[in-house]
Design a protein around this motif. Sequence first.
Motif, PDB file in Angstrom:
ATOM      1  N   SER A  31       8.031  -8.274 111.916  1.00 45.34           N
ATOM      2  CA  SER A  31       8.702  -9.545 112.190  1.00 45.34           C
ATOM      3  C   SER A  31       9.910  -9.750 111.285  1.00 45.34           C
ATOM      4  O   SER A  31      10.784 -10.569 111.585  1.00 45.34           O
ATOM      5  N   LYS A  32       9.988  -8.998 110.183  1.00 45.16           N
ATOM      6  CA  LYS A  32      11.069  -9.172 109.217  1.00 45.16           C
ATOM      7  C   LYS A  32      11.955  -7.937 109.075  1.00 45.16           C
ATOM      8  O   LYS A  32      12.961  -7.987 108.371  1.00 45.16           O
ATOM      9  N   CYS A  33      11.577  -6.821 109.730  1.00 48.43           N
ATOM     10  CA  CYS A  33      12.308  -5.562 109.527  1.00 48.43           C
ATOM     11  C   CYS A  33      12.865  -5.055 110.856  1.00 48.43           C
ATOM     12  O   CYS A  33      12.120  -4.523 111.690  1.00 48.43           O
ATOM     13  N   ASN A  34      14.158  -5.206 111.053  1.00 51.54           N
ATOM     14  CA  ASN A  34      14.791  -4.772 112.292  1.00 51.54           C
ATOM     15  C   ASN A  34      14.751  -3.255 112.435  1.00 51.54           C
ATOM     16  O   ASN A  34      14.598  -2.719 113.537  1.00 51.54           O
ATOM     17  N   THR A  35      14.866  -2.533 111.323  1.00 51.20           N
ATOM     18  CA  THR A  35      14.847  -1.067 111.366  1.00 51.20           C
ATOM     19  C   THR A  35      13.539  -0.553 111.943  1.00 51.20           C
ATOM     20  O   THR A  35      13.520   0.328 112.811  1.00 51.20           O
ATOM     21  N   CYS A  36      12.427  -1.113 111.485  1.00 47.88           N
ATOM     22  CA  CYS A  36      11.121  -0.667 111.980  1.00 47.88           C
ATOM     23  C   CYS A  36      10.883  -1.127 113.418  1.00 47.88           C
ATOM     24  O   CYS A  36      10.216  -0.435 114.189  1.00 47.88           O
ATOM     25  N   ARG A  37      11.429  -2.295 113.784  1.00 39.56           N
ATOM     26  CA  ARG A  37      11.294  -2.737 115.177  1.00 39.56           C
ATOM     27  C   ARG A  37      11.997  -1.766 116.116  1.00 39.56           C
ATOM     28  O   ARG A  37      11.481  -1.421 117.182  1.00 39.56           O
TER      29      ARG A  37
END
Length: 465
Positions: A31-37
């Motif tokens: 929910s806080k990490c765009n890279t992992c999304r």
Amino acid sequence: MNQHISESHLFQHINHTLNDADQEIVTTHLSKCNTCRIAVEGLTAEHRMIWQSLQGNLGQINPAPQANFAAIAPKLIHKKNRTSLFPFLSVRNVFASGLLLTILILSVFLFVNTLGSQNMMTNNHIGTTFLPVTNGNFEVTDTDDGLTWWTLAGSRPQDYKASRDDGVYFDGKSSAMLASDVEEANEFGTLMQWLTPDESVLGRRVRLSAQIKAEDVADWAGLWMRIDGTSSQTLQFYNMQDQPIRGTMDWQRYEAVLDVPPGSRKIYFGVLLAGNGRVWIDNVQLEIVSNDIALTGFASNQALTNADFEAGDVKIDGWFLIGSHPQDYEIHHEKLIFVSGDASGLLASKNDEAQGFGTLMQTFPAKEYLNQRVRFLASIRTENVEKRAGLWMRVDGHNSRILQFDNMHKRAIRSTTDWTQYEIVLDVPQESESISLGLLLDGQGKAWIDNITLESVGQDVPSTD
């Protein structure tokens, strides 16, 4: 410093194989990490394509248009007693404990790379370089199922089970067993792993080999390997559908040989089981070999092959059987009934209770036909077709997105008919990546196919999409 979840843990998150606490930790991080999304989106598409490849990249060739066989979602078996990946973390203190998570992920990363370095070796006797298959002899036992670094997956993994077997092995002390776990398993399960090729592998030819033993395999089993490029594009693929393992047999060595083109990003491999039965696998090796070793499988520059069905003996070179219930159908290299030449392709139900559909098909790159309208022509003969038979053709874009499709649903062939020419006409847009086509049979009966052509036509020829 940004802290990211490892790829293996993201894979488990996608397939819901983390325990509840760990799943919530990863969800909070995403929910806080765009890279992992972004990584999750890529992995989801990537692994969906793997399962589709193992079933022949069929996607939606369904006789009933409302059903969608492209939606084969990977889902791993949930193990309730799985040890937590983050034993000291809770949702409330996940951020305060970020250092522990980072140390854990770095430790896993360093351990894998250490194993890889140890396994990358050259055999001076035969001049072969081995690639880092982790736990290829199934001797490492630091997980509940004893299958460290191997993953159970498939189109219906809940119908299968995998475990380390200390009582059956080719050599050493153990092997891995993959078995159906329900009375009627109609899909497939696979025990698999993957690696990222480095510069020493790119542009080289590799051979996957393993010892396999089978017991009461009703449908088929086999070794498989797939090589992906950027955007999860399939560059090379082989799954032994041209030499399927069936019935009961003792240990035998099998192999898959593919080229690793420049730009390759992942090498996936494993053993698969379709339908009921049990298979054991041992001594898994991946090695760089010379170009005089013959290739197996789908090559990235391959076009439509064996369109006149002349090549082959019992099997039909370049063609394979798949479908919703392939175990109820069979294909043959027919040498007595044909339009011209010396052979045709035969697709037939095995019994009076054939379920679903079967198809004789192949898949090849679309690049030769981009921005063109193409016509798929073939002659078909039928005998006692109870429900329907017909040609089908599908044009896919990125991530197996269906761009064009026709399966003759509104002009189906039924009953007994003499040789008749049929056609499908579809556009191949610029973004197309692959073309799949073939003959399908739904229910009892027999259908022969011969004299296939695939040609570019003008816009004055109506599309059948």
